[in-house]
Design a protein around this motif. Sequence first.
Motif, PDB file in Angstrom:
ATOM      1  N   SER A 108      55.691 -32.751   8.596  1.00  0.00           N
ATOM      2  CA  SER A 108      55.491 -32.946   6.923  1.00  0.00           C
ATOM      3  C   SER A 108      54.155 -32.893   6.154  1.00  0.00           C
ATOM      4  N   GLU A 109      53.424 -32.287   6.297  1.00  0.00           N
ATOM      5  CA  GLU A 109      51.964 -31.897   5.605  1.00  0.00           C
ATOM      6  C   GLU A 109      52.182 -30.138   5.723  1.00  0.00           C
ATOM      7  N   ALA A 110      53.192 -29.866   6.200  1.00  0.00           N
ATOM      8  CA  ALA A 110      53.682 -28.212   6.358  1.00  0.00           C
ATOM      9  C   ALA A 110      54.551 -28.265   5.275  1.00  0.00           C
ATOM     10  N   ALA A 111      55.733 -28.700   5.148  1.00  0.00           N
ATOM     11  CA  ALA A 111      57.090 -29.495   4.263  1.00  0.00           C
ATOM     12  C   ALA A 111      56.278 -29.372   2.946  1.00  0.00           C
ATOM     13  N   LEU A 112      55.308 -29.957   2.851  1.00  0.00           N
ATOM     14  CA  LEU A 112      54.667 -30.715   1.210  1.00  0.00           C
ATOM     15  C   LEU A 112      53.695 -29.259   0.499  1.00  0.00           C
ATOM     16  N   ALA A 113      53.266 -28.947   1.807  1.00  0.00           N
ATOM     17  CA  ALA A 113      52.822 -27.218   1.120  1.00  0.00           C
ATOM     18  C   ALA A 113      53.202 -26.743   0.723  1.00  0.00           C
ATOM     19  N   LEU A 114      54.353 -26.308   1.427  1.00  0.00           N
ATOM     20  CA  LEU A 114      56.072 -24.956   1.496  1.00  0.00           C
ATOM     21  C   LEU A 114      56.675 -25.904   0.033  1.00  0.00           C
ATOM     22  N   LEU A 115      56.845 -27.238  -0.330  1.00  0.00           N
ATOM     23  CA  LEU A 115      57.706 -27.592  -1.485  1.00  0.00           C
ATOM     24  C   LEU A 115      56.294 -27.547  -3.194  1.00  0.00           C
ATOM     25  N   LYS A 116      55.679 -27.226  -2.370  1.00  0.00           N
ATOM     26  CA  LYS A 116      54.357 -27.376  -3.580  1.00  0.00           C
ATOM     27  C   LYS A 116      54.877 -26.605  -4.234  1.00  0.00           C
ATOM     28  N   TYR A 117      54.509 -24.902  -3.273  1.00  0.00           N
ATOM     29  CA  TYR A 117      54.122 -22.996  -3.070  1.00  0.00           C
ATOM     30  C   TYR A 117      55.813 -22.770  -4.113  1.00  0.00           C
ATOM     31  N   ALA A 118      56.460 -23.978  -3.471  1.00  0.00           N
ATOM     32  CA  ALA A 118      58.023 -23.376  -3.971  1.00  0.00           C
ATOM     33  C   ALA A 118      58.833 -23.801  -5.565  1.00  0.00           C
ATOM     34  N   LYS A 119      57.666 -24.288  -5.507  1.00  0.00           N
ATOM     35  CA  LYS A 119      58.169 -25.735  -7.221  1.00  0.00           C
ATOM     36  C   LYS A 119      56.768 -24.190  -8.155  1.00  0.00           C
ATOM     37  N   GLU A 120      56.147 -24.408  -7.975  1.00  0.00           N
ATOM     38  CA  GLU A 120      54.704 -23.262  -8.820  1.00  0.00           C
ATOM     39  C   GLU A 120      55.549 -21.594  -8.854  1.00  0.00           C
ATOM     40  N   ASN A 121      55.378 -21.621  -7.254  1.00  0.00           N
ATOM     41  CA  ASN A 121      55.404 -19.900  -7.772  1.00  0.00           C
ATOM     42  C   ASN A 121      57.086 -19.643  -7.704  1.00  0.00           C
ATOM     43  N   MET A 122      58.193 -19.903  -6.951  1.00  0.00           N
ATOM     44  CA  MET A 122      59.083 -19.272  -6.834  1.00  0.00           C
ATOM     45  C   MET A 122      60.559 -20.197  -8.443  1.00  0.00           C
ATOM     46  N   GLY A 123      60.233 -20.996  -8.560  1.00  0.00           N
ATOM     47  CA  GLY A 123      60.705 -21.815  -9.893  1.00  0.00           C
ATOM     48  C   GLY A 123      61.893 -22.337  -9.709  1.00  0.00           C
ATOM     49  N   VAL A 124      61.776 -23.138  -7.732  1.00  0.00           N
ATOM     50  CA  VAL A 124      62.556 -24.299  -7.186  1.00  0.00           C
ATOM     51  C   VAL A 124      62.229 -25.587  -7.768  1.00  0.00           C
TER      52      VAL A 124
END
Length: 137
Positions: A108-124
Amino acid sequence: MIEIKTDRLILTPLGMNYLAEVNEYAMDIENTRYMMFLPNSSVEETIEFLESVDKDWASENQMNFEFAILFEGEMVGAISITLEEENPQSAEFGWIINKRYWRKGIASEAALALLKYAKENMGVTHFYAHCDTENPG
């Protein structure tokens, strides 16, 4: 190199340098019971997978981002995000945690961190994942 940190975890590019750790959980039937493409039946299958991951990280048009999950200095699993070719604002998540580290909130912690990164840096903007309905976790 992309590195994502939380209070407890580091997500860092997965690759051949994690062969022993990946092979341990990828060949474990209990650990992979609910996974679509696992378990692996040989170390050669794990090597082939990690070679493809290394190629993804070297690609100029990378669409698949596989990360090792480090917890307390140990590689405990992996998490990935794969962008859709037709719509790179949409992406699929996948993850696996070594059973020795289950029930610690790591996925869960990893998924939330990757989700945040992808939204902020990859435009997902759209995320999805699949799970087996029989997986109690």
